[in-house]
Design a protein around this motif. Structure first.
Motif, PDB file in Angstrom:
ATOM      1  N   SER A  46       1.205  -1.335   0.373  1.00 40.93           N
ATOM      2  CA  SER A  46      -0.005   0.267   0.302  1.00 40.93           C
ATOM      3  C   SER A  46       0.897   1.246   0.298  1.00 40.93           C
ATOM      4  CB  SER A  46      -1.002   0.140   1.235  1.00 40.93           C
ATOM      5  OG  SER A  46      -1.850  -1.043   1.205  1.00 40.93           O
ATOM      6  N   SER A  47       2.488   0.960   0.568  1.00 41.02           N
ATOM      7  CA  SER A  47       2.366   2.368   0.442  1.00 41.02           C
ATOM      8  C   SER A  47       3.294   2.859  -0.715  1.00 41.02           C
ATOM      9  CB  SER A  47       4.010   2.108   2.271  1.00 41.02           C
ATOM     10  OG  SER A  47       4.702   1.290   1.838  1.00 41.02           O
ATOM     11  N   GLY A  48       3.941   1.566  -1.520  1.00 39.70           N
ATOM     12  CA  GLY A  48       4.204   2.196  -2.712  1.00 39.70           C
ATOM     13  C   GLY A  48       2.969   2.511  -3.358  1.00 39.70           C
ATOM     14  N   PHE A  49       2.007   2.391  -3.279  1.00 39.73           N
ATOM     15  CA  PHE A  49       0.867   2.269  -4.185  1.00 39.73           C
ATOM     16  C   PHE A  49       0.258   3.707  -4.515  1.00 39.73           C
ATOM     17  CE2 PHE A  49      -3.586   2.122  -5.711  1.00 39.73           C
ATOM     18  CZ  PHE A  49      -3.345   1.601  -6.757  1.00 39.73           C
ATOM     19  N   GLY A  53      -0.121   6.502  -6.712  1.00 36.51           N
ATOM     20  CA  GLY A  53      -1.284   6.259  -7.158  1.00 36.51           C
ATOM     21  C   GLY A  53      -2.033   7.479  -6.322  1.00 36.51           C
ATOM     22  N   VAL A  54      -1.566   8.823  -5.313  1.00 33.61           N
ATOM     23  CA  VAL A  54      -1.846   9.135  -4.264  1.00 33.61           C
ATOM     24  C   VAL A  54      -0.473  10.673  -4.301  1.00 33.61           C
ATOM     25  CG1 VAL A  54      -2.703  10.199  -2.521  1.00 33.61           C
ATOM     26  CG2 VAL A  54      -2.890   7.872  -3.584  1.00 33.61           C
ATOM     27  N   LEU A  55       0.261  10.363  -4.119  1.00 38.20           N
ATOM     28  CA  LEU A  55       1.313  11.497  -3.805  1.00 38.20           C
ATOM     29  C   LEU A  55       1.641  12.519  -5.566  1.00 38.20           C
ATOM     30  CD1 LEU A  55       3.141  12.665  -1.890  1.00 38.20           C
ATOM     31  CD2 LEU A  55       4.771  11.458  -1.915  1.00 38.20           C
ATOM     32  N   ILE A  56       1.789  11.271  -6.462  1.00 39.19           N
ATOM     33  CA  ILE A  56       1.951  11.528  -7.448  1.00 39.19           C
ATOM     34  C   ILE A  56       1.246  13.117  -7.914  1.00 39.19           C
ATOM     35  CG2 ILE A  56       2.810  11.600 -10.045  1.00 39.19           C
ATOM     36  CD1 ILE A  56       4.650   8.739  -9.000  1.00 39.19           C
ATOM     37  N   PRO A  57       0.308  12.260  -8.204  1.00 37.16           N
ATOM     38  CA  PRO A  57      -0.930  12.699  -8.331  1.00 37.16           C
ATOM     39  C   PRO A  57      -1.364  14.343  -7.726  1.00 37.16           C
ATOM     40  CG  PRO A  57      -2.187  10.918  -8.716  1.00 37.16           C
ATOM     41  CD  PRO A  57      -0.034  10.722  -7.791  1.00 37.16           C
ATOM     42  N   ASN A 201      -0.659   1.765 -12.803  1.00 38.44           N
ATOM     43  CA  ASN A 201      -2.195   1.199 -13.755  1.00 38.44           C
ATOM     44  C   ASN A 201      -3.310   1.758 -13.665  1.00 38.44           C
ATOM     45  OD1 ASN A 201      -1.368  -1.104 -14.998  1.00 38.44           O
ATOM     46  ND2 ASN A 201      -0.929  -1.800 -13.076  1.00 38.44           N
ATOM     47  N   THR A 202      -3.487   3.057 -11.904  1.00 40.59           N
ATOM     48  CA  THR A 202      -4.326   4.120 -11.919  1.00 40.59           C
ATOM     49  C   THR A 202      -4.606   5.149 -13.028  1.00 40.59           C
ATOM     50  OG1 THR A 202      -3.019   4.996 -10.427  1.00 40.59           O
ATOM     51  CG2 THR A 202      -4.202   3.015  -9.902  1.00 40.59           C
ATOM     52  N   MET A 203      -3.135   5.562 -13.622  1.00 42.18           N
ATOM     53  CA  MET A 203      -3.458   6.582 -14.990  1.00 42.18           C
ATOM     54  C   MET A 203      -3.573   7.850 -13.605  1.00 42.18           C
ATOM     55  SD  MET A 203      -4.059   5.106 -18.346  1.00 42.18           S
ATOM     56  CE  MET A 203      -4.743   3.393 -18.821  1.00 42.18           C
ATOM     57  N   ASP A 204      -3.282   8.117 -13.283  1.00 41.39           N
ATOM     58  CA  ASP A 204      -3.492   9.817 -11.944  1.00 41.39           C
ATOM     59  C   ASP A 204      -2.886  10.367 -11.950  1.00 41.39           C
ATOM     60  OD1 ASP A 204      -6.266   8.551 -11.663  1.00 41.39           O
ATOM     61  OD2 ASP A 204      -5.977   7.974  -9.254  1.00 41.39           O
ATOM     62  N   GLY A 205      -1.429   9.638 -11.804  1.00 45.81           N
ATOM     63  CA  GLY A 205      -0.304  10.658 -12.400  1.00 45.81           C
ATOM     64  C   GLY A 205      -0.940  11.569 -13.109  1.00 45.81           C
ATOM     65  N   LEU A 206      -0.960  10.818 -15.001  1.00 46.95           N
ATOM     66  CA  LEU A 206      -1.191  10.980 -15.549  1.00 46.95           C
ATOM     67  C   LEU A 206      -2.338  12.498 -16.253  1.00 46.95           C
ATOM     68  CD1 LEU A 206      -0.015   8.189 -17.829  1.00 46.95           C
ATOM     69  CD2 LEU A 206       1.197  10.357 -17.878  1.00 46.95           C
ATOM     70  N   ALA A 207      -3.387  11.462 -15.520  1.00 54.06           N
ATOM     71  CA  ALA A 207      -4.754  12.203 -15.307  1.00 54.06           C
ATOM     72  C   ALA A 207      -4.600  13.695 -14.296  1.00 54.06           C
ATOM     73  CB  ALA A 207      -5.543  11.061 -14.749  1.00 54.06           C
ATOM     74  N   ALA A 208      -4.443  14.150 -13.699  1.00 52.90           N
ATOM     75  CA  ALA A 208      -4.066  15.070 -12.682  1.00 52.90           C
ATOM     76  C   ALA A 208      -2.891  15.729 -14.119  1.00 52.90           C
ATOM     77  CB  ALA A 208      -2.446  14.713 -11.339  1.00 52.90           C
ATOM     78  N   LEU A 209      -2.254  15.554 -14.342  1.00 56.38           N
ATOM     79  CA  LEU A 209      -1.445  16.204 -15.457  1.00 56.38           C
ATOM     80  C   LEU A 209      -2.861  17.034 -16.155  1.00 56.38           C
ATOM     81  CD1 LEU A 209       1.873  15.026 -16.394  1.00 56.38           C
ATOM     82  CD2 LEU A 209       1.687  17.005 -14.686  1.00 56.38           C
ATOM     83  N   SER A 243      -6.419  12.357  -1.269  1.00 57.72           N
ATOM     84  CA  SER A 243      -7.003  12.310   0.733  1.00 57.72           C
ATOM     85  C   SER A 243      -8.241  11.359   0.370  1.00 57.72           C
ATOM     86  CB  SER A 243      -6.453  13.657   1.577  1.00 57.72           C
ATOM     87  OG  SER A 243      -6.088  14.247   1.539  1.00 57.72           O
ATOM     88  N   GLY A 244      -8.865  11.805   0.498  1.00 57.79           N
ATOM     89  CA  GLY A 244     -10.285  11.417   0.024  1.00 57.79           C
ATOM     90  C   GLY A 244     -10.007   9.786  -0.827  1.00 57.79           C
ATOM     91  N   VAL A 245      -9.010  10.262  -2.219  1.00 55.36           N
ATOM     92  CA  VAL A 245      -9.032   8.464  -2.931  1.00 55.36           C
ATOM     93  C   VAL A 245      -8.088   7.389  -1.742  1.00 55.36           C
ATOM     94  CG1 VAL A 245      -7.611   8.003  -5.291  1.00 55.36           C
ATOM     95  CG2 VAL A 245      -9.092  10.255  -4.459  1.00 55.36           C
ATOM     96  N   ALA A 246      -7.334   8.672  -1.164  1.00 56.15           N
ATOM     97  CA  ALA A 246      -6.214   7.699  -0.265  1.00 56.15           C
ATOM     98  C   ALA A 246      -6.611   6.226   0.848  1.00 56.15           C
ATOM     99  CB  ALA A 246      -5.352   8.693   0.506  1.00 56.15           C
ATOM    100  N   ILE A 247      -7.972   7.219   1.505  1.00 53.29           N
ATOM    101  CA  ILE A 247      -8.188   6.557   2.299  1.00 53.29           C
ATOM    102  C   ILE A 247      -9.394   5.534   1.604  1.00 53.29           C
ATOM    103  CG2 ILE A 247     -10.532   6.974   3.168  1.00 53.29           C
ATOM    104  CD1 ILE A 247      -9.441   9.788   4.412  1.00 53.29           C
TER     105      ILE A 247
END
Length: 455
Positions: A46-49, A53-57, A201-209, A243-247
């Motif tokens: 989870s810490s890696g994910f 999936g959260v910190l980079i976005p 795979n969530t693609m959230d880092g790209l999506a946030a951009l 933060s809501g996504v992380a929880i």
């Protein structure tokens, strides 16, 4: 009416918008699948994910705020106009009609409808479902100014209520203990690194951009016009939304790990979610899950097609926003009918190539005040990152392509000379060296300027 800064109510609306845009198809299925893969190592994984999936976005949104960019193109522009346009097209093709957007239709179909149809009927079922799905996405996205109200006030609360019900039942009557779940071989010693890569795979880092321009447009619609206040509103709302996504990620990963006490490891998290909901709620659970998946994936699809259409209309103003919207929804409908497995199989190599470039671009954006967006720093860092990113893409190609002698030779070379390549982090050392060299070049150039000015 102009306002100087975002109120608490406005921050909540934007945070909800960010949450709704980022949380979609992959965000439901990949965390659950990660839990099943990691077993009792679910917390380490989870810490890696959460980093990828959260910190980079979140860092991506902050980079957009700090650089005062409107999105991907502006953020990548110090690398040159050609690179910025190519990167924009590649990211939006990945998030748009090739992979992420078609996936928003195939995921809810696979977990909510496909189990009840025969194999022969599924192709027609997916055709009909995806046609209705993308027709609604187009209809709701046609008026971009209403996106904050639609997602923030209507669809998000519905989704959260449905998801909370499943979590409540699972936490009050667990399927088993996550600490005693079986661990797959890949996660025995490398749970953190594999969890990090699963976050791609969530693609959230790209999506946030990509969503940067949509978020900024929504903030302006609320009456906030000053650049500094737009940046602050983006950063503040981004923190609460992500933060809501992380929880929810943590809850889903735990749910996947505990499910191993009742179910065998599945091919994807969608199957596991269907099993869990049926376990607790029977047929009613199946209906709830199908509704939940459709609602959350539709909010994500809306964010994706709007960001795509806004960015491309901005780059090519002669073509209207609605033309790009129709193009994206139509092509996404066609690719969705290839099926979820094909979409996932071919998206992985592209993500292994794009994510290192996106991560270094985000870090450069965050650090840009230190070197005044000097293009040389960007180009050296990006240029060195490109090399291992290309090899990471080759390494992630489907297994049947690995039989090529040329590919084997290239991968053996990378394995031998690229640190951490076997873990999927061949780009890391190259990116760090590139950043150091770029910063050193900037410092030397500034010192030379100062020396010449003093002569």
């Amino acid at each position: 009416m102009k306002t100087t800064k975002a109120s608490i109510r406005q921050s909540i609306i934007i945070a909800s918008l960010i949450f709704g845009m980022l949380f979609g198809a992959g965000n439901l299925i990949f965390p659950v699948h990660l839990g099943q893969l990691a077993g009792s190592h679910w917390l380490i994984a989870s810490s890696g994910f959460l980093i990828s999936g959260v910190l980079i976005p979140l860092m991506a949104l902050l980079a957009i705020s700090i650089t005062k960019s409107n999105g991907i193109y502006d953020l990548a522009l110090p690398n040159g106009r050609t690179y910025a346009l190519i990167f924009l097209i590649l990211v939006h093709a990945t998030l748009g009609p090739l992979f992420a957007t078609p996936r928003t239709a195939t995921v809810p179909y696979e977990i909510g409808i496909a189990p009840y149809l025969s194999k022969a009927a599924n192709s027609w079922g997916l055709l009909i479902y995806s046609a209705i799905f993308f027709s609604l996405v187009y209809l709701f996205s046609n008026h971009e100014g209403k996106i904050a109200t639609l997602i923030g006030k209507i669809l998000n609360p519905l989704f959260l209520g449905l998801l909370f019900l499943i979590f409540l039942l699972a936490f009050s009557n667990p399927l088993g203990a996550g600490s005693t779940a079986n661990i797959t071989a890949a996660y025995t010693n490398h749970a953190f690194s594999n969890g990090f890569l699963q976050g791609y795979n969530t693609m959230d880092g790209l999506a946030a951009l990509a969503f940067g321009i949509t978020i900024i447009t929504a903030i302006k619609e609320l009456g906030i016009k000053k650049l500094r206040q737009i940046s602050l509103a983006t950063a503040k709302s981004g923190f609460w939304g992500i933060s809501g996504v992380a929880i929810i990620y943590l809850a889903l990963i735990w749910l996947g790990a505990t499910s191993l006490h009742q179910f065998k490891p599945a091919l994807n998290g969608g199957i596991t979610l269907a099993q869990i909901s049926h376990y607790y709620l029977g047929t009613a659970g199946d209906a709830i899950l199908a509704t939940l998946a459709t609602v959350t994936c539709m909010t994500s699809a809306m964010g994706l097609v709007i960001a795509f259409s806004q960015d491309f209309h901005r780059r090519f103003p002669k073509i209207s926003y609605r033309t790009f919207l129709r193009f994206n929804c139509g092509l996404s409908f066609l690719f969705a009918n290839l099926g979820l497995n094909q979409i996932i199989a071919w998206s992985t190599p592209i993500l292994m190539f794009l994510y290192p470039l996106a991560i270094t671009l985000i870090i450069l954006g965050l650090l840009s005040p230190l070197f005044k967006k000097d293009p040389l720093v960007y180009r050296i860092t990006t240029g060195l990152t490109l090399i291992p990113a290309f090899f990471d893409m080759l390494n992630a190609l489907p297994a049947n392509l690995h039989e090529s002698q040329l590919l084997q030779t290239l991968l053996e070379f990378a394995q031998r000379f690229f640190p951490f390549f076997s873990l999927g982090f061949g780009w890391l050392s190259f990116g760090i060296v590139g950043l150091i060299l770029g910063l050193a070049s900037y410092v030397l150039k500034e010192r030379k300027k100062t020396a010449l000015a003093n002569d």
